[in-house]
Design a protein around this motif. Sequence first.
Motif, mmCIF file in Angstrom:
data_model
loop_
_atom_site.group_PDB
_atom_site.id
_atom_site.type_symbol
_atom_site.label_atom_id
_atom_site.label_comp_id
_atom_site.label_asym_id
_atom_site.label_seq_id
_atom_site.Cartn_x
_atom_site.Cartn_y
_atom_site.Cartn_z
ATOM 1 N N THR A 144 0.847 -1.199 0.000
ATOM 2 C CA THR A 144 0.000 0.000 0.000
ATOM 3 C C THR A 144 0.882 1.249 0.000
ATOM 4 O OG1 THR A 144 -0.129 -0.085 2.427
ATOM 5 C CG2 THR A 144 -1.911 -1.119 1.188
ATOM 6 N N PRO A 145 0.393 2.336 -0.596
ATOM 7 C CA PRO A 145 1.200 3.572 -0.639
ATOM 8 C C PRO A 145 1.399 4.182 0.744
ATOM 9 C CG PRO A 145 -0.557 3.611 -2.278
ATOM 10 C CD PRO A 145 -0.854 2.464 -1.362
ATOM 11 N N LEU A 146 2.562 4.760 0.938
ATOM 12 C CA LEU A 146 2.867 5.410 2.210
ATOM 13 C C LEU A 146 1.879 6.535 2.498
ATOM 14 C CD1 LEU A 146 4.598 6.014 4.684
ATOM 15 C CD2 LEU A 146 6.212 7.215 3.202
ATOM 16 N N LEU A 147 1.504 7.295 1.491
ATOM 17 C CA LEU A 147 0.573 8.401 1.700
ATOM 18 C C LEU A 147 -0.772 7.888 2.215
ATOM 19 C CD1 LEU A 147 0.046 11.421 1.476
ATOM 20 C CD2 LEU A 147 -0.692 11.057 -0.892
ATOM 21 N N VAL A 148 -1.235 6.769 1.679
ATOM 22 C CA VAL A 148 -2.486 6.184 2.145
ATOM 23 C C VAL A 148 -2.357 5.737 3.596
ATOM 24 C CG1 VAL A 148 -4.125 4.290 1.811
ATOM 25 C CG2 VAL A 148 -3.170 5.480 -0.172
ATOM 26 N N GLN A 149 -1.227 5.155 3.936
ATOM 27 C CA GLN A 149 -0.996 4.733 5.319
ATOM 28 C C GLN A 149 -1.057 5.928 6.283
ATOM 29 O OE1 GLN A 149 2.794 2.712 5.129
ATOM 30 N NE2 GLN A 149 2.094 1.403 3.463
ATOM 31 N N LEU A 150 -0.454 7.038 5.887
ATOM 32 C CA LEU A 150 -0.491 8.238 6.727
ATOM 33 C C LEU A 150 -1.922 8.753 6.885
ATOM 34 C CD1 LEU A 150 2.636 10.150 5.358
ATOM 35 C CD2 LEU A 150 2.446 8.956 7.538
ATOM 36 N N PHE A 151 -2.688 8.712 5.807
ATOM 37 C CA PHE A 151 -4.071 9.181 5.873
ATOM 38 C C PHE A 151 -4.914 8.275 6.771
ATOM 39 C CE2 PHE A 151 -5.408 12.535 2.738
ATOM 40 C CZ PHE A 151 -4.137 13.057 2.566
ATOM 41 N N VAL A 152 -4.686 6.964 6.684
ATOM 42 C CA VAL A 152 -5.434 6.045 7.536
ATOM 43 C C VAL A 152 -5.156 6.340 9.003
ATOM 44 C CG1 VAL A 152 -5.607 3.629 8.265
ATOM 45 C CG2 VAL A 152 -5.623 4.206 5.839
ATOM 46 N N ILE A 153 -3.898 6.575 9.338
ATOM 47 C CA ILE A 153 -3.521 6.814 10.734
ATOM 48 C C ILE A 153 -4.036 8.152 11.232
ATOM 49 C CG2 ILE A 153 -1.564 7.172 12.294
ATOM 50 C CD1 ILE A 153 0.007 5.191 10.505
ATOM 51 N N PHE A 154 -3.870 9.202 10.437
ATOM 52 C CA PHE A 154 -4.201 10.553 10.914
ATOM 53 C C PHE A 154 -5.672 10.907 10.735
ATOM 54 C CE2 PHE A 154 -4.240 15.269 10.430
ATOM 55 C CZ PHE A 154 -3.812 15.582 11.707
ATOM 56 N N SER A 187 8.575 14.485 3.187
ATOM 57 C CA SER A 187 7.783 15.568 2.603
ATOM 58 C C SER A 187 6.301 15.193 2.536
ATOM 59 C CB SER A 187 8.292 15.908 1.200
ATOM 60 O OG SER A 187 8.194 14.791 0.333
ATOM 61 N N LEU A 188 5.991 13.889 2.543
ATOM 62 C CA LEU A 188 4.600 13.452 2.534
ATOM 63 C C LEU A 188 3.881 13.814 3.830
ATOM 64 C CD1 LEU A 188 4.968 9.893 0.923
ATOM 65 C CD2 LEU A 188 4.101 11.973 -0.159
ATOM 66 N N ALA A 189 4.652 14.072 4.889
ATOM 67 C CA ALA A 189 4.031 14.449 6.162
ATOM 68 C C ALA A 189 3.295 15.779 6.049
ATOM 69 C CB ALA A 189 5.091 14.523 7.261
ATOM 70 N N ALA A 190 3.629 16.569 5.034
ATOM 71 C CA ALA A 190 2.908 17.824 4.807
ATOM 72 C C ALA A 190 1.430 17.566 4.562
ATOM 73 C CB ALA A 190 3.520 18.573 3.625
ATOM 74 N N ALA A 191 1.118 16.393 4.003
ATOM 75 C CA ALA A 191 -0.277 16.066 3.687
ATOM 76 C C ALA A 191 -1.120 15.863 4.934
ATOM 77 C CB ALA A 191 -0.341 14.825 2.808
ATOM 78 N N ILE A 192 -0.481 15.602 6.083
ATOM 79 C CA ILE A 192 -1.236 15.459 7.330
ATOM 80 C C ILE A 192 -0.872 16.584 8.297
ATOM 81 C CG2 ILE A 192 -1.562 12.975 7.051
ATOM 82 C CD1 ILE A 192 0.654 12.536 9.119
ATOM 83 N N THR A 193 -0.483 17.702 7.741
ATOM 84 C CA THR A 193 -0.295 18.993 8.451
ATOM 85 C C THR A 193 0.933 19.060 9.339
ATOM 86 O OG1 THR A 193 -1.649 18.517 10.437
ATOM 87 C CG2 THR A 193 -2.816 19.277 8.452
ATOM 88 N N VAL A 194 1.904 18.184 9.167
ATOM 89 C CA VAL A 194 3.161 18.340 9.902
ATOM 90 C C VAL A 194 3.920 19.509 9.279
ATOM 91 C CG1 VAL A 194 5.360 17.281 10.537
ATOM 92 C CG2 VAL A 194 3.279 15.893 10.466
ATOM 93 N N PRO A 195 4.288 20.519 10.062
ATOM 94 C CA PRO A 195 4.933 21.716 9.487
ATOM 95 C C PRO A 195 6.405 21.517 9.186
ATOM 96 C CG PRO A 195 4.678 21.982 11.846
ATOM 97 C CD PRO A 195 4.020 20.665 11.499
ATOM 98 N N GLU A 196 6.710 20.467 8.397
ATOM 99 C CA GLU A 196 8.102 20.199 8.050
ATOM 100 C C GLU A 196 8.518 21.082 6.873
ATOM 101 O OE1 GLU A 196 8.402 18.198 4.836
ATOM 102 O OE2 GLU A 196 6.410 19.064 4.959
#
Length: 226
Positions: free
Chosen positions: A66-76, A162-171
């Motif tokens: 599964t894509p990492l971005l999808v995993q981040l969205f599932v968690i957050f 950089s994908l953490a930007a999609a779940i609002t991490v201010p990196e």
Amino acid sequence: MPHWLQLMMDSLPTLLWAGVKFTIPLTLLSFVLGLALGLATAVARLFGPAPVVLLARFYVWVIRGTPLLVQLFVIFYGLPSIGILLDAFPAALIGFTLNVGAYTSEIIRAAISSVPKGQWEAAFSTGMNWRQAMQRTILPQAGRVAVPPLSNTFISLVKDTSLAAAITVPELFQSAQRIVATTYEPLILYIEAALIYLALSSVLSALQARLETRFARYGGMMESNR
């Protein structure tokens, strides 16, 4: 001074600070925790009982498939629907740790499997138990094999944060997005962010090359002493 250069100079401290405060800690913590998880998963797959092996294989299968971005969205964004609320940074840390753990487990598993069975026999013949043989004989040899792919995983992780930007991490990347929202200069700011990632990756690649050279020399010394 050209407008684009002035804009890059003005925004550089903000982007670098975001990198120091969020991108680098997220990368380091995720890699260390993911490496520990990967080692545990690899050992479980190689030496664990059948139920544990199946669980470890299922975890690796799901994360790698599964894509990492999808995993981040599932968690957050997904877990709050069942009452599990996480702040952005811990959610990103969990997501990256799980992702790194799955990929590094395959690297470590292959590295351990590459150690000749005679090394196990030699360790046991000196009176070592399984744990001692693993710590003193197998893992040091497997580590030399695993260093190059693990280094590549770490470098990739720096960019993947950089994908953490999609779940609002201010990196770093989200900081660039915020500046773009006020300056309306996406090309300049995104190129600047890309250059910073490129610089980090280049430095890490140079360190990787030196580390691999050192391990190669160490491995050669070990072979000559046998």
